[in-house]
Design an enzyme around this catalytic site. Sequence first.
Site, PDB file in Angstrom:
ATOM      1  N   GLU A 281       0.903  -1.277   0.034  1.00 53.96           N
ATOM      2  CA  GLU A 281       0.068  -0.138   0.032  1.00 53.96           C
ATOM      3  C   GLU A 281       0.948   1.186   0.061  1.00 53.96           C
ATOM      4  OE1 GLU A 281      -2.850  -0.476   3.063  1.00 53.96           O
ATOM      5  OE2 GLU A 281      -4.163  -1.527   1.485  1.00 53.96           O
TER       6      GLU A 281
ATOM      7  N   GLU B 106      -6.761  -8.348  -0.658  1.00 54.32           N
ATOM      8  CA  GLU B 106      -7.206  -8.215   0.768  1.00 54.32           C
ATOM      9  C   GLU B 106      -8.493  -7.971   0.606  1.00 54.32           C
ATOM     10  OE1 GLU B 106      -4.920  -5.791   3.242  1.00 54.32           O
ATOM     11  OE2 GLU B 106      -3.019  -6.186   2.234  1.00 54.32           O
TER      12      GLU B 106
HETATM   13  C1  GLA Z   1      -4.137  -2.725   4.584  1.00 52.87           C
HETATM   14  C2  GLA Z   1      -2.768  -3.304   4.847  1.00 52.87           C
HETATM   15  C3  GLA Z   1      -2.993  -4.562   5.593  1.00 52.87           C
HETATM   16  C4  GLA Z   1      -3.661  -4.577   7.071  1.00 52.87           C
HETATM   17  C5  GLA Z   1      -5.111  -4.051   6.527  1.00 52.87           C
HETATM   18  C6  GLA Z   1      -6.112  -3.886   7.678  1.00 52.87           C
HETATM   19  O1  GLA Z   1      -4.838  -3.236   3.652  1.00 52.87           O
HETATM   20  O2  GLA Z   1      -2.308  -3.806   3.588  1.00 52.87           O
HETATM   21  O3  GLA Z   1      -1.430  -4.905   6.107  1.00 52.87           O
HETATM   22  O4  GLA Z   1      -3.177  -3.365   7.509  1.00 52.87           O
HETATM   23  O5  GLA Z   1      -4.979  -2.943   5.784  1.00 52.87           O
HETATM   24  O6  GLA Z   1      -7.550  -3.580   7.156  1.00 52.87           O
END
Ligand code: GLA
Length: 685
Positions: free
Chosen positions: A150, A314
């Site tokens: 991210e 995710e």
């Molecule tokens: C992001 C991050 C993860 C985690 C999630 C929690 O997407 O990439 O490492 O912290 O948020 O929702």
Amino acid sequence: MINPKLPGIYYGGDYNPDQWPEEIWLEDIRLFKLAGINIVTLPVFSWAKLQTAEDVYHFEWLDKIMDLMAQNGITVCLATSTAAQPAWISRKYPEILPVDAEGRQRTHGSRVNFCPNNSKYREFSVKLARKMAERYKNHPALLVWHIGNEYGSYCYCDTCAREFRNWLQNRYSNIDELNRCWNMSFWGHTVYDWEEIVPPSYLNEMGRDYFCGYPREYTCFQGISLDYNRFMSDSSLACYRGEYDVIKAITPEVPITTNLMGAFKPLDYFKWAKYLDVVSWDNYPSIKDSMGNIAMRHDLMRGLKAGDPFMLMEQTPSQQNWQPYNSLKRPGVMRLWSYQAMAHGADAIMFFQLRRSFGACEKYHGAVIEHAGHENTRVFRECAQLGAELKALHDKILDSRLRSRVAIIFDWDNWWAVEFSSGPSRDLRYVEQVEQYYNALYQLNIATDLVPPDADFSKYEIIIAPVLYMMKPGVAKDLEQFVSNGGVFITTFFSGLVDENDLVGLGGYPGELRRLTGIWAEEIDALYPDMKNTIVVDVPSGKMRGKYQCGLLCDLIHLEGAKALARYGKDFYAGWPALTENRFGKGKAYYLASAPESRFIRDFLKYLCDSKGIRAPLKAPPGVEVTQRFKGNYEFTFLLNHNESDLRIPLNRKRYLELITGREQTGSMKLKARDVAILERKLLE
Ligand code: GLA
Ligand code: ZN
């Protein structure tokens, strides 16, 4: 196919074995198998464990876990771990820490807490990526590379200031050109030397204040602020590309990605996508988000690589921890939303996280394996059921594509420029406007692509450009071409005003779109939230008739070739055109001069889609989402019942094979509350 080594839907997620003692690893693997998990992403945040000093690396524990995965038939999405540098690096090279927009240098902690232009960050991250690629290049578990995590922080340090000047020297041939493009005669900003340029921040051009109780952000100089966003997006991209290039050279066959975040403002993902082998993204809606807004983000992510299947990298199996209220996904919702991703082009359904940590801020974030530690939980059962279903689908859906006849233009530069604008209204939000149009199509179950302004328009029959404020070079010409060939083009108020430097095109709005739309706008009125006007339909078309409410902005437009389909009902411009239609070559261009209530957009788009014979694949009751993916001679129709009640769906007198139950369906089929069906049909050759 993302990687032919795994010819099925990828199912798994982020796993942090380094947070757990080794005894637990084997238990985890037992549970993964029970849940049908075939891929784990690791080790996303383990830089501090992988490199303990300048030249001291420890891969033994990772070797072990990689081997265990391979022995158990689980593949790995191998993360380079570079999103959070170890504390010793921050201590030894403090200039790696970023400076925020208020001029404060940050201290070590959190994550994505590095200056993207820092040479030590670049050097260390690339070195770690290279070591990992060399070490695991032939590892049987390796399936996909996951660089960083991210990306997205902005920095205002001296290194960034210097690099910004270099970036500007590449963009502008000389300082006069820069002065011209940023209109530096305004407020006596003219510069004579590149060294005089400093990053726009809250210490100078940028500001935050309160107006009528609302916080608002602004910049006094759009030109420099826009370029800084571009530069920052490019700076993080350069970090990513540094790692990408070394990995690619060592493992050319293994796809590389980084997890994106949907409609995430700081990074221009269309630019990023060129350097991603596969797009992956993290989807974290709240249970109150509209399904249309979630669908739009899937479509935007699919649009980054012109429709290629993407990875849902995710999502939470149950709840987040970082939202104000972290409601559980109700029973069936995780499954339904997973299929929604697939219905919009995902070939991977993955979670954050596989095992819930027991300390720090994500200990109350949902996971496949919860703190109870065993499989006898609602969440685990739901995950295992989905795992079994996905496994049974084999490669059926894999690599199939959606086919859209309608596209909406989406552009990050435009987003930044619209929201950097000082006036006419602080309430104008770009993504909200795009959502209005997308949601209307979503409710009609009409497949829609989100495309950049330089996309190949010839694939589409209808193109919608809500608030296309910034006209990049060549776009107006391409749109004219599209419409002359028979296309339908819709644009709105606050479109066509500026060039890519945010300089207004003189001679009347909407500038370069004037010929195509056959109108010119003389003034732009901004309405307070409690002020409304009306749009009165002159020429009833489809369901579009009578009066509708509008607000936000009202362009005062004159016809120059177009005809008015609707007019304003109130104020001193009552009777002026509010919706116009212009015949242009074989097609038509529409200009919507204000922001109407959603019912208007829906009736209007329905009318236009009908006129082109574009309709939903099946006539489904409200709250049932219908999409289609195609592969070879096969069509897969996804039916997603977002309602809390069971429904019956008519099936157009066709015969289908429902892939989850394996049952034939004809006539009509029952779809339970929050249930999903995937109807396969062989198309005639
Ligand atoms: C992001 C991050 C993860 C985690 C999630 C929690 O997407 O990439 O490492 O912290 O948020 O929702
Ligand atoms: Zn910096």
